[in-house]
Design an enzyme around this catalytic site. Structure first.
Site, PDB file in Angstrom:
ATOM      1  N   ARG A  46      11.054 -14.363   1.225  1.00  0.00           N
ATOM      2  CA  ARG A  46       9.765 -14.994   0.938  1.00  0.00           C
ATOM      3  C   ARG A  46       9.912 -15.942  -0.238  1.00  0.00           C
ATOM      4  O   ARG A  46      10.408 -15.562  -1.299  1.00  0.00           O
ATOM      5  CB  ARG A  46       8.696 -13.933   0.645  1.00  0.00           C
ATOM      6  CG  ARG A  46       8.387 -13.120   1.885  1.00  0.00           C
ATOM      7  CD  ARG A  46       7.253 -12.143   1.683  1.00  0.00           C
ATOM      8  NE  ARG A  46       7.138 -11.313   2.882  1.00  0.00           N
ATOM      9  CZ  ARG A  46       6.326 -10.283   3.013  1.00  0.00           C
ATOM     10  NH1 ARG A  46       5.526  -9.955   2.028  1.00  0.00           N
ATOM     11  NH2 ARG A  46       6.290  -9.590   4.127  1.00  0.00           N
ATOM     12  N   SER A 137       3.224 -12.361   5.031  1.00  0.00           N
ATOM     13  CA  SER A 137       2.218 -11.304   5.078  1.00  0.00           C
ATOM     14  C   SER A 137       0.907 -11.730   4.414  1.00  0.00           C
ATOM     15  O   SER A 137       0.334 -12.730   4.795  1.00  0.00           O
ATOM     16  CB  SER A 137       2.794 -10.042   4.456  1.00  0.00           C
ATOM     17  OG  SER A 137       1.944  -8.964   4.698  1.00  0.00           O
ATOM     18  N   HIS A 138       0.483 -11.004   3.381  1.00  0.00           N
ATOM     19  CA  HIS A 138      -0.808 -11.275   2.755  1.00  0.00           C
ATOM     20  C   HIS A 138      -0.714 -12.338   1.656  1.00  0.00           C
ATOM     21  O   HIS A 138      -1.728 -12.696   1.072  1.00  0.00           O
ATOM     22  CB  HIS A 138      -1.331  -9.985   2.135  1.00  0.00           C
ATOM     23  CG  HIS A 138      -0.313  -9.380   1.232  1.00  0.00           C
ATOM     24  ND1 HIS A 138       0.750  -8.668   1.732  1.00  0.00           N
ATOM     25  CD2 HIS A 138      -0.141  -9.448  -0.100  1.00  0.00           C
ATOM     26  CE1 HIS A 138       1.525  -8.296   0.721  1.00  0.00           C
ATOM     27  NE2 HIS A 138       1.008  -8.759  -0.398  1.00  0.00           N
ATOM     28  N   LYS A 150      11.782 -13.238   8.548  1.00  0.00           N
ATOM     29  CA  LYS A 150      12.614 -12.040   8.589  1.00  0.00           C
ATOM     30  C   LYS A 150      13.176 -11.840   9.978  1.00  0.00           C
ATOM     31  O   LYS A 150      12.599 -12.281  10.979  1.00  0.00           O
ATOM     32  CB  LYS A 150      11.854 -10.807   8.116  1.00  0.00           C
ATOM     33  CG  LYS A 150      10.843 -10.257   9.077  1.00  0.00           C
ATOM     34  CD  LYS A 150      10.324  -8.934   8.524  1.00  0.00           C
ATOM     35  CE  LYS A 150       9.135  -8.482   9.328  1.00  0.00           C
ATOM     36  NZ  LYS A 150       8.665  -7.169   8.919  1.00  0.00           N
ATOM     37  N   ASP A 306      -4.242  -7.786   7.493  1.00  0.00           N
ATOM     38  CA  ASP A 306      -3.676  -8.783   6.575  1.00  0.00           C
ATOM     39  C   ASP A 306      -3.188 -10.029   7.310  1.00  0.00           C
ATOM     40  O   ASP A 306      -3.408 -10.187   8.524  1.00  0.00           O
ATOM     41  CB  ASP A 306      -2.553  -8.169   5.740  1.00  0.00           C
ATOM     42  CG  ASP A 306      -1.306  -7.861   6.556  1.00  0.00           C
ATOM     43  OD1 ASP A 306      -1.445  -7.633   7.769  1.00  0.00           O
ATOM     44  OD2 ASP A 306      -0.190  -7.856   5.985  1.00  0.00           O
ATOM     45  N   ASP A 308      -0.377 -11.155   8.522  1.00  0.00           N
ATOM     46  CA  ASP A 308       0.454 -11.053   9.732  1.00  0.00           C
ATOM     47  C   ASP A 308       0.079  -9.867  10.617  1.00  0.00           C
ATOM     48  O   ASP A 308       0.795  -9.551  11.570  1.00  0.00           O
ATOM     49  CB  ASP A 308       1.939 -10.999   9.356  1.00  0.00           C
ATOM     50  CG  ASP A 308       2.295  -9.788   8.506  1.00  0.00           C
ATOM     51  OD1 ASP A 308       1.429  -9.319   7.734  1.00  0.00           O
ATOM     52  OD2 ASP A 308       3.425  -9.301   8.615  1.00  0.00           O
ATOM     53  N   ASP A 310      -0.099  -6.544  10.142  1.00  0.00           N
ATOM     54  CA  ASP A 310       0.524  -5.217  10.148  1.00  0.00           C
ATOM     55  C   ASP A 310      -0.157  -4.226   9.216  1.00  0.00           C
ATOM     56  O   ASP A 310       0.106  -3.029   9.276  1.00  0.00           O
ATOM     57  CB  ASP A 310       2.038  -5.302   9.870  1.00  0.00           C
ATOM     58  CG  ASP A 310       2.372  -6.011   8.574  1.00  0.00           C
ATOM     59  OD1 ASP A 310       1.447  -6.485   7.881  1.00  0.00           O
ATOM     60  OD2 ASP A 310       3.571  -6.106   8.267  1.00  0.00           O
ATOM     61  N   ARG A 311      -1.052  -4.698   8.342  1.00  0.00           N
ATOM     62  CA  ARG A 311      -1.744  -3.769   7.445  1.00  0.00           C
ATOM     63  C   ARG A 311      -3.148  -3.479   7.936  1.00  0.00           C
ATOM     64  O   ARG A 311      -3.703  -4.242   8.737  1.00  0.00           O
ATOM     65  CB  ARG A 311      -1.858  -4.367   6.042  1.00  0.00           C
ATOM     66  CG  ARG A 311      -0.535  -4.614   5.385  1.00  0.00           C
ATOM     67  CD  ARG A 311      -0.716  -5.032   3.948  1.00  0.00           C
ATOM     68  NE  ARG A 311       0.591  -5.255   3.346  1.00  0.00           N
ATOM     69  CZ  ARG A 311       0.846  -5.197   2.057  1.00  0.00           C
ATOM     70  NH1 ARG A 311      -0.131  -4.940   1.209  1.00  0.00           N
ATOM     71  NH2 ARG A 311       2.056  -5.409   1.592  1.00  0.00           N
ATOM     72  N   THR A 373      10.376   2.427  -0.090  1.00  0.00           N
ATOM     73  CA  THR A 373       9.340   1.477   0.324  1.00  0.00           C
ATOM     74  C   THR A 373       9.894   0.446   1.309  1.00  0.00           C
ATOM     75  O   THR A 373      10.994  -0.067   1.110  1.00  0.00           O
ATOM     76  CB  THR A 373       8.785   0.775  -0.928  1.00  0.00           C
ATOM     77  OG1 THR A 373       8.102   1.744  -1.707  1.00  0.00           O
ATOM     78  CG2 THR A 373       7.846  -0.358  -0.570  1.00  0.00           C
ATOM     79  N   GLU A 392       2.599   3.926   4.797  1.00  0.00           N
ATOM     80  CA  GLU A 392       2.819   3.609   3.393  1.00  0.00           C
ATOM     81  C   GLU A 392       1.457   3.512   2.707  1.00  0.00           C
ATOM     82  O   GLU A 392       0.457   3.186   3.340  1.00  0.00           O
ATOM     83  CB  GLU A 392       3.538   2.272   3.250  1.00  0.00           C
ATOM     84  CG  GLU A 392       4.930   2.260   3.837  1.00  0.00           C
ATOM     85  CD  GLU A 392       5.665   0.982   3.485  1.00  0.00           C
ATOM     86  OE1 GLU A 392       6.476   1.012   2.556  1.00  0.00           O
ATOM     87  OE2 GLU A 392       5.409  -0.053   4.121  1.00  0.00           O
ATOM     88  N   GLU A 393       1.484   3.730   1.390  1.00  0.00           N
ATOM     89  CA  GLU A 393       0.234   3.647   0.622  1.00  0.00           C
ATOM     90  C   GLU A 393      -0.333   2.233   0.608  1.00  0.00           C
ATOM     91  O   GLU A 393      -1.494   2.031   0.313  1.00  0.00           O
ATOM     92  CB  GLU A 393       0.456   4.132  -0.808  1.00  0.00           C
ATOM     93  CG  GLU A 393       1.684   3.573  -1.546  1.00  0.00           C
ATOM     94  CD  GLU A 393       1.667   2.094  -1.776  1.00  0.00           C
ATOM     95  OE1 GLU A 393       0.597   1.581  -2.143  1.00  0.00           O
ATOM     96  OE2 GLU A 393       2.718   1.448  -1.602  1.00  0.00           O
ATOM     97  N   LYS A 405       4.655  -1.652  11.102  1.00  0.00           N
ATOM     98  CA  LYS A 405       3.325  -1.115  10.900  1.00  0.00           C
ATOM     99  C   LYS A 405       2.356  -1.973  11.702  1.00  0.00           C
ATOM    100  O   LYS A 405       2.665  -3.117  12.025  1.00  0.00           O
ATOM    101  CB  LYS A 405       2.971  -1.036   9.419  1.00  0.00           C
ATOM    102  CG  LYS A 405       3.103  -2.321   8.623  1.00  0.00           C
ATOM    103  CD  LYS A 405       2.931  -1.992   7.147  1.00  0.00           C
ATOM    104  CE  LYS A 405       2.914  -3.218   6.277  1.00  0.00           C
ATOM    105  NZ  LYS A 405       4.260  -3.658   5.880  1.00  0.00           N
TER     106      LYS A 405
HETATM  107  C1  VG1 Z   1       4.934  -4.277  -0.333  1.00  0.00           C
HETATM  108  C2  VG1 Z   1       4.461  -2.850  -0.128  1.00  0.00           C
HETATM  109  C3  VG1 Z   1       5.335  -2.162   0.892  1.00  0.00           C
HETATM  110  C4  VG1 Z   1       5.334  -2.975   2.194  1.00  0.00           C
HETATM  111  C5  VG1 Z   1       5.765  -4.403   1.910  1.00  0.00           C
HETATM  112  C6  VG1 Z   1       5.698  -5.284   3.127  1.00  0.00           C
HETATM  113  O1  VG1 Z   1       6.259  -4.262  -0.837  1.00  0.00           O
HETATM  114  O2  VG1 Z   1       4.458  -2.138  -1.339  1.00  0.00           O
HETATM  115  O3  VG1 Z   1       4.855  -0.853   1.106  1.00  0.00           O
HETATM  116  O4  VG1 Z   1       6.220  -2.408   3.122  1.00  0.00           O
HETATM  117  O5  VG1 Z   1       4.927  -4.961   0.907  1.00  0.00           O
HETATM  118  O6  VG1 Z   1       4.418  -5.300   3.667  1.00  0.00           O
HETATM  119  P1  VG1 Z   1       6.597  -4.474  -2.387  1.00  0.00           P
HETATM  120  O7  VG1 Z   1       8.083  -4.491  -2.468  1.00  0.00           O
HETATM  121  O8  VG1 Z   1       5.934  -5.728  -2.797  1.00  0.00           O
HETATM  122  O9  VG1 Z   1       5.985  -3.295  -3.089  1.00  0.00           O
HETATM  123  V1  VG1 Z   1       3.826  -6.745   4.293  1.00  0.00           V
HETATM  124  O10 VG1 Z   1       2.381  -6.392   5.115  1.00  0.00           O
HETATM  125  O11 VG1 Z   1       3.785  -7.690   2.929  1.00  0.00           O
HETATM  126  O12 VG1 Z   1       5.002  -7.270   5.349  1.00  0.00           O
HETATM  127 CO    CO Z   2       1.795  -7.745   6.377  1.00  0.00          CO
END
Ligand code: VG1
Ligand code: CO
Length: 572
Positions: A46, A137-138, A150, A306, A308, A310-311, A373, A392-393, A405
């Site tokens: 990213r 992602s977000h 990716k 979010d 993409d 997945d959240r 993570t 995941e949290e 996810k």
């Molecule tokens: C974050 C989250 C992690 C998740 C990752 C990708 O990573 O904490 O749980 O798997 O984003 O999600 P990090 O390294 O910033 O804590 V997504 O929806 O951004 O692909």
């Molecule tokens: Co995402």
């Protein structure tokens, strides 16, 4: 290559070049030099769009992927993204490179659109060699914001660390890449076109995914639920789930038009930050908590996804479900959903995710795995049949139906449960706490911190690991401290330095990690958890219940001293 084509060689200085010469397509070998810093993070590479727009930057990475993944000649590559700025340009580049490198087919979503879980599903369904997913992602999108890419392997999941490390090593040696000279493919037109030997099929972005969802959930029961006065709201946050949710929630499940808010996907996500949490999904949160007009008639259920797709965030009427609780509740109720009627094999959660699901696993007599993570760590466990659900949290939940996810999947799971159990969201959660106890949980993010200071703080914490056990903070006694390491039970690979844990005697804990998805400075994440099985003490606000842990974390880490910050930027 076509039999009529000729492989041409020439030399320039000490460099050798070769290219195919034919009547339809010319493969050119382009010379290049490495770019620093192309190591994939938690979920792919990213960077700012401007970084990706540099000549050869994306190409170097894509060639490094192709050089790292083994023999794919003649096989299929899935390509698509969340529709953010630069998505289409990147897809054209990838298609041409796939043609030059010998893929047989590229499957691409219409308009270049594929949500991350939909792409994962396509890789599995069409037995593709792998896929390239374009998303950050977000993270905000637009010319001055973020882009990402990716690689997902043949099981549909993010490439494991061994592969991403190989890709990174290749990027450091970049010297040439292969592409073809050809016109751009019309991405909006469903159908197949030929690009030399490569077949490019543009497919409907939603159809296969919607079919998969229908095969897992009881759509009739959800349709019936939504046909009464049970009102729901789904916020697509101007991002990729818009087209998916409008087909599934409105067209297939019959929710009234307008149920899907912000459902038109925009290249810049309308300037927003499509992160489905209490801070960024404000419009939905205000609607569900009654702070907007017409608050007498609040929806029973609200959800958001979010950038993409997945959240997910799950809300009831004036009620927030933490992602960790959501995972535990889905696991405890899985047998009510047709796709999991035979039970679940096991569960997995990332280390910082609360232990709520562990208690469910214990009661069900199934295994619960604790991974670092990032979704890439769940793939092996699923492929080996060890786990069915994981989460995941960070608002991520999913199952072995794909290897990512899946935001809409979680929303449909909740709707299916609500249809069967005929309780409110709040009732389902509080009943769960009464039975299993409540894991108070919160994450505090300090975004945009100076990267060197953040590293210094982590190093300082590492230096404290040996001294803390036995130390008492208020009534909490430190039992164990470590920098989390994980040995994959399937392939034996070891991942170290995955987050500093401070575990207390009473089961509570604090975790410190640096984000691996950001593009600017560092984001420090602090995670807090404590367990409460006394029913009378389960109704507290999480920040209040965790306040002493929050103070302990600040004093142990000397966070303010290192980072200059006294307050987090985001609390979830
Ligand atoms: C974050 C989250 C992690 C998740 C990752 C990708 O990573 O904490 O749980 O798997 O984003 O999600 P990090 O390294 O910033 O804590 V997504 O929806 O951004 O692909
Ligand atoms: Co995402």
């Amino acid at each position: 290559m076509k039999a009529s084509w000729v492989l041409m060689h020439y030399t320039f200085g000490s460099q050798e070049f070769e290219y195919w010469y034919g009547d339809m397509m010319t493969v050119c070998v382009q010379l290049t030099t490495p770019f620093a810093g192309q190591r994939p993070g938690t979920s792919g590479l990213r960077k700012k769009v401007k970084v990706f727009q540099q000549p050869h930057y994306l190409e170097n990475f894509v060639q490094s992927v192709f050089d790292s993944i083994g023999d794919f000649s003649g096989s299929t590559l899935v390509v698509g993204g969340d529709g953010r700025y630069h998505n289409r340009e990147a897809i054209q580049t990838i298609i041409k490179m796939a043609a030059a490198n010998g893929f047989g087919k590229v499957l691409v979503g219409q308009g270049g659109i594929l949500s991350t879980p939909a792409a994962s599903g396509l890789i599995r369904k069409y037995k593709a060699f792998g896929g390239l997913i374009l998303s950050a992602s977000h993270n905000p999108a637009g010319p001055d914001d973020d882009f990402g890419i990716k690689y997902n392997i043949g099981n549909g999941g993010p490439a494991p660390e061994a592969v991403t490390e190989m890709i990174f090593a290749c990027t450091e040696q970049s010297s040439e890449y292969k592409t073809i000279e050809a016109d751009d493919v019309a991405l909006d037109q469903i159908g197949t076109v030929q690009l030399g030997e490569l077949q490019v099929e543009v497919i409907d972005s939603v159809e296969d995914y919607a079919e998969l969802m229908e095969s897992i959930f009881d759509f009739d029961a959800i349709r019936e639920l939504l046909s009464g006065d049970f009102r729901i709201a789904f916020d697509a946050m101007h991002a990729v789930t818009g087209p998916y949710a409008r087909v599934i929630i409105e067209a297939m499940l019959g929710a009234p038009a307008g149920t899907v808010m912000n459902g038109i996907a925009k290249q810049d996500f309308a300037g927003g930050h499509p992160d489905p949490n209490l801070t960024y999904a404000r419009e939905l949160v205000e609607m569900m908590f009654g702070s907007t007009a017409g608050s007498e008639n609040l929806p029973e259920f609200g959800a958001a996804s979010d950038g993409d797709g997945d959240r997910n965030m799950i809300l009831g009427k004036r009620f927030f479900v933490t992602p960790s609780d959501s995972l535990a509740i889905l696991a405890a109720n899985a047998q009510l959903v047709p796709g999991y009627a035979n039970g679940i094999a096991g569960v997995a959660r990332s280390m910082p995710t609360s232990g709520a699901v562990d208690r469910v696993a214990e009661r069900l007599g199934i295994e619960c795995y604790e991974t670092p993570t990032g979704w890439k760590f769940f793939g092996n466990l699923m492929d080996a049949g060890k786990v069915t659900l994981c989460g995941e949290e960070s608002f991520g939940t999913g199952s072995d139906h794909v290897r990512e996810k899946d935001g809409l999947w979680a929303v449909l799971f909740w709707l299916n449960l609500l249809a069967v159990r005929k309780l409110s969201v709040e009732q389902i959660v509080t009943e769960h706490w009464a039975l299993y106890g409540r894991n108070y949980y919160s994450r505090h993010d300090y975004e945009g911190v100076d990267a060197a200071s953040a590293e210094e703080m982590m190093d300082y914490l590492r230096s404290c690991l040996d001294k803390l056990p036995g130390h008492k903070f208020g009534h909490r006694l430190v039992k164990l401290c470590d920098d989390f390491a994980y040995t994959d039970p399937v392939d034996g690979s070891v991942s170290r330095r995955q987050g500093i844990r401070i575990l207390f005697e009473d089961g509570s804990r604090i975790v410190f990690r640096l984000s691996g998805t950001g593009t600017e400075g560092a984001t420090v994440r602090l995670y807090f958890e404590s367990f409460e099985d006394d029913l009378d003490r389960q109704g507290e606000n999480a920040q209040a219940a965790l306040s002493d842990l929050i103070e302990i974390a600040a004093s142990i880490s000397r966070l303010e001293e290192f980072t200059g910050r006294s307050e987090p930027t985001v609390i979830t």
